[in-house]
Design a protein around this motif. Sequence first.
Motif, mmCIF file in Angstrom:
data_model
loop_
_atom_site.group_PDB
_atom_site.id
_atom_site.type_symbol
_atom_site.label_atom_id
_atom_site.label_comp_id
_atom_site.label_asym_id
_atom_site.label_seq_id
_atom_site.Cartn_x
_atom_site.Cartn_y
_atom_site.Cartn_z
ATOM 1 N N GLU A 84 5.150 2.512 -8.231
ATOM 2 C CA GLU A 84 4.308 2.332 -7.042
ATOM 3 C C GLU A 84 4.104 3.656 -6.311
ATOM 4 O O GLU A 84 3.001 3.973 -5.885
ATOM 5 N N THR A 85 5.173 4.415 -6.170
ATOM 6 C CA THR A 85 5.108 5.697 -5.479
ATOM 7 C C THR A 85 4.195 6.660 -6.230
ATOM 8 O O THR A 85 3.373 7.354 -5.629
ATOM 9 N N ARG A 86 4.342 6.699 -7.548
ATOM 10 C CA ARG A 86 3.486 7.567 -8.371
ATOM 11 C C ARG A 86 2.028 7.150 -8.265
ATOM 12 O O ARG A 86 1.144 7.989 -8.140
ATOM 13 N N ALA A 87 1.765 5.858 -8.289
ATOM 14 C CA ALA A 87 0.393 5.359 -8.197
ATOM 15 C C ALA A 87 -0.216 5.709 -6.840
ATOM 16 O O ALA A 87 -1.376 6.113 -6.753
ATOM 17 N N ALA A 88 0.572 5.577 -5.783
ATOM 18 C CA ALA A 88 0.083 5.910 -4.441
ATOM 19 C C ALA A 88 -0.226 7.399 -4.335
ATOM 20 O O ALA A 88 -1.209 7.793 -3.708
ATOM 21 N N THR A 89 0.595 8.226 -4.964
ATOM 22 C CA THR A 89 0.366 9.673 -4.955
ATOM 23 C C THR A 89 -0.934 10.009 -5.685
ATOM 24 O O THR A 89 -1.736 10.807 -5.203
ATOM 25 N N VAL A 90 -1.158 9.372 -6.825
ATOM 26 C CA VAL A 90 -2.392 9.598 -7.584
ATOM 27 C C VAL A 90 -3.592 9.120 -6.778
ATOM 28 O O VAL A 90 -4.619 9.798 -6.718
ATOM 29 N N ASP A 91 -3.479 7.960 -6.134
ATOM 30 C CA ASP A 91 -4.575 7.421 -5.325
ATOM 31 C C ASP A 91 -4.968 8.393 -4.213
ATOM 32 O O ASP A 91 -6.143 8.530 -3.882
ATOM 33 N N ARG A 92 -3.997 9.066 -3.620
ATOM 34 C CA ARG A 92 -4.299 10.010 -2.541
ATOM 35 C C ARG A 92 -4.987 11.263 -3.071
ATOM 36 O O ARG A 92 -5.702 11.927 -2.338
ATOM 37 N N ARG A 93 -4.760 11.586 -4.343
ATOM 38 C CA ARG A 93 -5.363 12.785 -4.936
ATOM 39 C C ARG A 93 -6.788 12.558 -5.413
ATOM 40 O O ARG A 93 -7.562 13.476 -5.505
#
Length: 100
Positions: A84-93
């Motif tokens: 989830e954390t990785r996905a949220a980081t990608v979404d912000r990029r």
Amino acid sequence: MCQIFASTDPDLFAPVTRSVRIAGVVTSVRLESMFWSRLDEIAASQQMPTARFLSVLYDEVVELRGEIGNFASLLRVICCRHAETRAATVDRRVPDSTAA
């Protein structure tokens, strides 16, 4: 209906048992192979072997909470939280293509 899930490679959910030293005691942890792969990645991101990561994690959780009811379940949840954390980081990029 759920073809993307139904076609999952059986190797990903094959149970794998590893022996680790937790709180000074050698014990076995049984997880699906996909979770072990994720834990290996998480441990590498912390610059430590997986066995050491699990031991440190266990000690930190016991210090914080006092006990761990089901360590294998905790590890699965940690893998999901990490995803989830990785996905949220990608979404912000990723730039919003609808923004003007």
